[in-house]
Design a protein around this motif. Structure first.
Motif, PDB file in Angstrom:
ATOM      1  N   HIS A  23       3.115   9.361  -8.310  1.00  0.00           N
ATOM      2  CA  HIS A  23       2.114   8.963  -9.607  1.00  0.00           C
ATOM      3  C   HIS A  23       1.567   8.166  -8.010  1.00  0.00           C
ATOM      4  N   GLY A  24       0.290   8.075  -7.391  1.00  0.00           N
ATOM      5  CA  GLY A  24      -0.639   7.594  -6.632  1.00  0.00           C
ATOM      6  C   GLY A  24      -1.577   7.982  -6.576  1.00  0.00           C
ATOM      7  N   LYS A  25      -3.226   7.520  -6.178  1.00  0.00           N
ATOM      8  CA  LYS A  25      -4.195   7.706  -6.234  1.00  0.00           C
ATOM      9  C   LYS A  25      -4.387   8.814  -7.277  1.00  0.00           C
ATOM     10  N   ARG A  26      -3.736  10.220  -6.137  1.00  0.00           N
ATOM     11  CA  ARG A  26      -3.840  11.179  -7.273  1.00  0.00           C
ATOM     12  C   ARG A  26      -2.339  11.568  -7.532  1.00  0.00           C
ATOM     13  N   GLU A  27      -2.106  12.185  -9.086  1.00  0.00           N
ATOM     14  CA  GLU A  27      -0.713  12.899  -9.177  1.00  0.00           C
ATOM     15  C   GLU A  27      -0.320  14.172  -7.911  1.00  0.00           C
ATOM     16  N   LYS A  28       1.070  14.110  -7.235  1.00  0.00           N
ATOM     17  CA  LYS A  28       0.904  15.066  -6.756  1.00  0.00           C
ATOM     18  C   LYS A  28       2.461  15.240  -7.037  1.00  0.00           C
ATOM     19  N   CYS A  72       3.774  13.147   0.549  1.00  0.00           N
ATOM     20  CA  CYS A  72       3.208  12.499   0.211  1.00  0.00           C
ATOM     21  C   CYS A  72       1.361  12.248   0.320  1.00  0.00           C
ATOM     22  N   CYS A  94       4.428   3.149  -5.071  1.00  0.00           N
ATOM     23  CA  CYS A  94       4.303   4.059  -5.838  1.00  0.00           C
ATOM     24  C   CYS A  94       5.192   4.176  -6.625  1.00  0.00           C
ATOM     25  N   GLY A 133       1.254  -1.068  -0.288  1.00  0.00           N
ATOM     26  CA  GLY A 133      -0.051   0.410   0.613  1.00  0.00           C
ATOM     27  C   GLY A 133       0.943   1.372  -0.172  1.00  0.00           C
ATOM     28  N   SER A 134       2.191   0.912   0.939  1.00  0.00           N
ATOM     29  CA  SER A 134       3.341   2.307   0.609  1.00  0.00           C
ATOM     30  C   SER A 134       3.951   3.077  -0.658  1.00  0.00           C
TER      31      SER A 134
END
Length: 275
Positions: free
Chosen positions: A241-246, A275, A163, A160-161
């Motif tokens: 690049h996760g659930k939302r790009e930051k 993050c 990315c 889960g951590s």
């Protein structure tokens, strides 16, 4: 002893069940299963409540065995009433959703422990019937199950951590595998900005071994409490690049002395603050 008559291939077969042994076996199994459920869900119930719940479950099943009724009715009472009361007494769920979660996990843990016992039984032969040995195997299966649950929890958190990150440095754009490390509390002593870590191999790919200007060093301390200094430099941009790009402008990166992290499973250790 309590005697039961049944027919097997046209013959009457008599079984003897000693209620004291039956109670103790059920009590020990219920206690270990409830402990495993408590551990998995991180419940705040005390060991006293767990013991009380295991006693209530074992006592109810022992009484149920002495009452003549249809087997289907006994099964319904066991699964719907006895197990539910055992959970309520021991783990004390605060709401219906929490009770349902505990009830489902109770059967999952029971199934897994039963599977371990079934797997061990053929190797033990007649010794499996010895009370002390059987109890010892039950306790060992509990600790084995706990280790498996700890490993699965660790893998779940690790997955889960994870990315991907894209790093921009001058004309270079590289995408690497990253892990968000909640234990990374490293910050720059001057700007108080969080510091991410990149391994040597990814560093060479990002910079093409080009000489970097404006590298400075900040102190840090490892888990082993070894103090040292870490070379730190600033890149142009980082995209997580996760659930939302930051997108982080001008993030700080520390250059690790390790060539690869965790045998190359990831290349960058991210600071959780960004993050």
């Amino acid at each position: 002893p309590n005697r039961f008559d049944s027919k097997e291939r046209g013959k009457n077969v008599q079984y003897e069940i000693y209620l004291d042994v039956f109670f103790l076996v059920n009590f020990s199994m219920d206690y270990l299963i409830l402990l495993a459920v408590k551990r998995a869900l991180k419940c705040t119930a005390t060991h006293g409540y767990v013991l009380l719940g295991a006693f209530a479950g074992a006592f109810s099943v022992s009484v149920l065995m002495c009452i003549p009724m249809y087997p289907a009715v006994k099964i319904l009472i066991l699964h719907l009433l006895v197990n539910s009361c055992m959970l309520i007494v021991s783990l004390r769920p605060a709401c219906v959703s929490e009770f349902i979660r505990e009830w489902i996990l109770l059967y999952i843990v029971s199934f897994l422990m039963g599977g371990i016992m079934t797997w061990v039984r053929p190797y033990m032969g007649e010794f499996f019937r010895e009370g002390v040995l059987c109890f010892s195997i039950t306790v060992c299966s509990y600790y084995l199950l706990c280790r498996v649950m700890d490993f699965l929890e660790m893998m779940w958190k690790f997955q889960g951590s994870r990315c991907k990150v894209t790093l921009y440095f001058r004309e270079r754009v590289c995408t690497f595998r990253a892990v968000i490390d909640s234990g990374n509390s490293l910050c720059d002593t001057l700007s108080c900005k969080p510091v991410h870590i990149i391994d040597k191999k990814a560093m060479k790919e990002l910079t093409e071994q080009e000489k970097i200007q404006y590298i400075r060093y900040i102190p840090y301390c490892t888990i082993q409490e070894n103090e040292s200094v870490l070379p730190v430099f600033t890149i142009d941009k980082m995209c997580i690049h996760g659930k939302r790009e930051k997108i982080i402008e001008y993030p700080l990166f520390g250059i690790s002395a390790q060539e690869r992290f965790n045998d190359g499973n990831y290349d960058v250790i991210l600071h959780p603050e960004d993050c």
